[in-house]
Write a protein that holds these residues in place. Structure first.
Motif, PDB file in Angstrom:
ATOM      1  N   GLY A 266      -0.841  52.679 -42.330  1.00  0.00           N
ATOM      2  CA  GLY A 266      -1.042  53.718 -41.323  1.00  0.00           C
ATOM      3  C   GLY A 266      -1.978  53.239 -40.225  1.00  0.00           C
ATOM      4  N   TYR A 267      -1.596  53.473 -38.977  1.00  0.00           N
ATOM      5  CA  TYR A 267      -2.463  53.148 -37.838  1.00  0.00           C
ATOM      6  C   TYR A 267      -2.665  54.397 -36.982  1.00  0.00           C
ATOM      7  N   SER A 268      -3.868  54.508 -36.422  1.00  0.00           N
ATOM      8  CA  SER A 268      -4.183  55.680 -35.592  1.00  0.00           C
ATOM      9  C   SER A 268      -3.718  55.442 -34.156  1.00  0.00           C
ATOM     10  N   VAL A 269      -3.734  56.524 -33.373  1.00  0.00           N
ATOM     11  CA  VAL A 269      -3.380  56.413 -31.949  1.00  0.00           C
ATOM     12  C   VAL A 269      -4.344  55.423 -31.269  1.00  0.00           C
ATOM     13  N   LEU A 270      -5.616  55.509 -31.613  1.00  0.00           N
ATOM     14  CA  LEU A 270      -6.584  54.579 -30.996  1.00  0.00           C
ATOM     15  C   LEU A 270      -6.343  53.135 -31.438  1.00  0.00           C
ATOM     16  N   ASP A 271      -5.968  52.934 -32.687  1.00  0.00           N
ATOM     17  CA  ASP A 271      -5.612  51.572 -33.143  1.00  0.00           C
ATOM     18  C   ASP A 271      -4.501  50.999 -32.258  1.00  0.00           C
ATOM     19  N   VAL A 272      -3.493  51.827 -31.988  1.00  0.00           N
ATOM     20  CA  VAL A 272      -2.336  51.357 -31.206  1.00  0.00           C
ATOM     21  C   VAL A 272      -2.780  51.025 -29.780  1.00  0.00           C
ATOM     22  N   ILE A 273      -3.555  51.921 -29.180  1.00  0.00           N
ATOM     23  CA  ILE A 273      -3.985  51.685 -27.786  1.00  0.00           C
ATOM     24  C   ILE A 273      -4.861  50.426 -27.721  1.00  0.00           C
ATOM     25  N   ASN A 274      -5.804  50.303 -28.641  1.00  0.00           N
ATOM     26  CA  ASN A 274      -6.703  49.133 -28.614  1.00  0.00           C
ATOM     27  C   ASN A 274      -5.929  47.836 -28.841  1.00  0.00           C
ATOM     28  N   SER A 275      -5.004  47.845 -29.783  1.00  0.00           N
ATOM     29  CA  SER A 275      -4.214  46.627 -30.039  1.00  0.00           C
ATOM     30  C   SER A 275      -3.349  46.290 -28.835  1.00  0.00           C
ATOM     31  N   PHE A 276      -2.797  47.307 -28.206  1.00  0.00           N
ATOM     32  CA  PHE A 276      -1.938  47.054 -27.040  1.00  0.00           C
ATOM     33  C   PHE A 276      -2.750  46.441 -25.898  1.00  0.00           C
ATOM     34  N   GLN A 277      -3.980  46.933 -25.707  1.00  0.00           N
ATOM     35  CA  GLN A 277      -4.852  46.360 -24.655  1.00  0.00           C
ATOM     36  C   GLN A 277      -5.122  44.893 -24.932  1.00  0.00           C
ATOM     37  N   ARG A 278      -5.438  44.599 -26.197  1.00  0.00           N
ATOM     38  CA  ARG A 278      -5.771  43.214 -26.578  1.00  0.00           C
ATOM     39  C   ARG A 278      -4.563  42.306 -26.348  1.00  0.00           C
ATOM     40  N   ILE A 279      -3.390  42.766 -26.740  1.00  0.00           N
ATOM     41  CA  ILE A 279      -2.200  41.914 -26.660  1.00  0.00           C
ATOM     42  C   ILE A 279      -1.718  41.731 -25.223  1.00  0.00           C
ATOM     43  N   SER A 280      -1.772  42.799 -24.439  1.00  0.00           N
ATOM     44  CA  SER A 280      -1.246  42.704 -23.071  1.00  0.00           C
ATOM     45  C   SER A 280      -2.296  42.177 -22.105  1.00  0.00           C
ATOM     46  N   GLY A 281      -3.571  42.291 -22.487  1.00  0.00           N
ATOM     47  CA  GLY A 281      -4.635  41.907 -21.562  1.00  0.00           C
ATOM     48  C   GLY A 281      -4.803  42.904 -20.420  1.00  0.00           C
ATOM     49  N   VAL A 282      -4.202  44.078 -20.571  1.00  0.00           N
ATOM     50  CA  VAL A 282      -4.284  45.094 -19.515  1.00  0.00           C
ATOM     51  C   VAL A 282      -5.125  46.263 -20.041  1.00  0.00           C
ATOM     52  N   GLY A 283      -6.034  46.759 -19.225  1.00  0.00           N
ATOM     53  CA  GLY A 283      -6.830  47.928 -19.615  1.00  0.00           C
ATOM     54  C   GLY A 283      -5.948  49.167 -19.627  1.00  0.00           C
TER      55      GLY A 283
END
Ligand code: WQD
Length: 337
Positions: A266-283
């Motif tokens: 299980g991942y939280s909404v914040l986990d998804v947003i934070n991981s997406f920022q890290r992977i894309s390099g976009v804030g």
């Protein structure tokens, strides 16, 4: 093996058709492009060098179903075609019941008449409603769905169970998906929702490319580790492979089987947003908004039955899902258009 894939130009259907073609199965697709594109079919051929047989049309068209069954010697059906927007289903309940229930009844009926005996049905973890027990196993209670989309899946499941009980030589496998995300690793096929995306990952990726300003987090006061909703995100390629495993084992454990297809994480909404920022390099900007009606705090699977019987387990991580989403989004900023 020749497999009829209804909705094979759609998001999960196209990824499943690709895996079938990749392993050498023959694929026949019927799709009406209600929420899909013919470009997806061209891309399939580009990726694997083989083409599915294609019929453009609606699964509600019984004459077309009959024609397909008479022209093709279908061994098995994977039935994806259907409507899947929770919000739209609240506005247009009859369309959801007609497309997701009546059409399912018709396909099973026509299949049986044509002597096709294997049927795999796309269902959803939404049939568990607000789960009393987490992680969710197939033994969890179903019911308590909060919208016509969810109810249409629940009713279709019940009808299929009744049909299987009465027709022991007809095999049915029901697959309950958790939250499918990601795209094929090539970046050539992926999810291309009509209009504003309802789901978290497509929305976050559109914020990352600047189509929307910020993500609304629907509630941060749930009883979870960071207050946001927890879900079991699963890579669409893992999900597609789950269908191949289901095909390979259909009928082995009885003529009606139900499996969760999830990762068990299980991942939280914040986990998804934070991981997406890290992977894309976009804030990625976000704002906390009120809870969305019908949402539950936590929904994640116990996928052990699929491992025990289908010998299938999800292999790809949340990072893989988001990397592939990002690749698809940046290579296709306007989806298939
Ligand atoms: C995930 C989490 C939201 C969007 C739905 C259907 C289900 C299935 C998959 C299939 C939740 C939060 C979301 C946003 C957010 N449908 N969220 N901001 O609701 O688990 O499942 O899609 O065809 O039947 O119910 O998925 O991606 O919409 O939401 O905060 O803009 O993200 O509240 O916690 P959900 P989702």
């Amino acid at each position: 093996m020749k497999v009829l894939v209804t909705g094979g130009a759609g998001y999960i259907g196209s990824h499943t058709a690709l895996e079938l073609l990749n392993r050498g199965d023959e694929v026949v697709i019927i799709d009406n492009f209600a929420n899909s594109s013919c470009v997806a079919l061209k891309r399939l051929a580009e990726i694997c060098g083989r083409k599915p047989v294609f019929y453009e049309g609606d699964v509600k068209d019984k004459l077309l179903l009959r024609r397909i069954f008479s022209e093709q010697h279908i061994d098995s059906i994977i039935h994806f075609a259907g409507l899947k927007s929770v919000s739209e289903s609240i506005k247009k309940p009859l369309e959801y019941y007609e497309n997701n229930i009546v059409a399912t009844v018709d396909i099973v009926d026509e299949a049986a008449k044509a002597n096709v005996k294997n049927f795999i049905f796309s269902s959803s973890a939404t049939v568990y409603g607000d789960p009393e027990v987490i992680p969710i196993s197939e033994l969890n209670k179903t019911g308590g769905t909060t919208n016509p989309y969810g109810t249409s899946k629940l009713f279709a499941e019940k009808i299929l169970q009744d049909y299987a009980a009465a027709n022991k030589d007809f095999n049915i496998t029901i697959l309950r998906y958790f939250n499918p995300v990601g795209a094929h690793v090539s970046g050539k096929i992926g999810e291309d929702p009509n209009g504003v995306p309802n789901n978290l990952v497509p929305y976050v990726s559109k914020v990352a490319v600047g189509k929307y300003e910020y993500v609304s987090i629907f509630g941060n006061d749930y009883k979870t580790k960071d207050g946001t909703g927890i879900r079991d995100y699963i890579h669409v390629t893992d999900l597609a492979k789950g269908h191949l495993a289901a095909l390979d084992h259909i009928g082995k454990f009885g003529n009606i089987r139900i499996y969760n297809l999830g990762t068990g994480n299980g991942y939280s909404v914040l986990d998804v947003i934070n991981s997406f920022q890290r992977i894309s390099g976009v804030g990625i900007k976000y704002q906390v908004a009120p809870r969305r009606n019908g949402d539950v705090a936590e929904c994640w699977s116990d996928p052990s039955l699929a491992l025990a019987e289908l010998k299938w387990r999800a292999e790809l991580s949340l990072d893989d899902m988001l990397k592939d989403t990002w690749k698809w989004q940046t290579l296709n900023p306007n989806g298939y258009n």
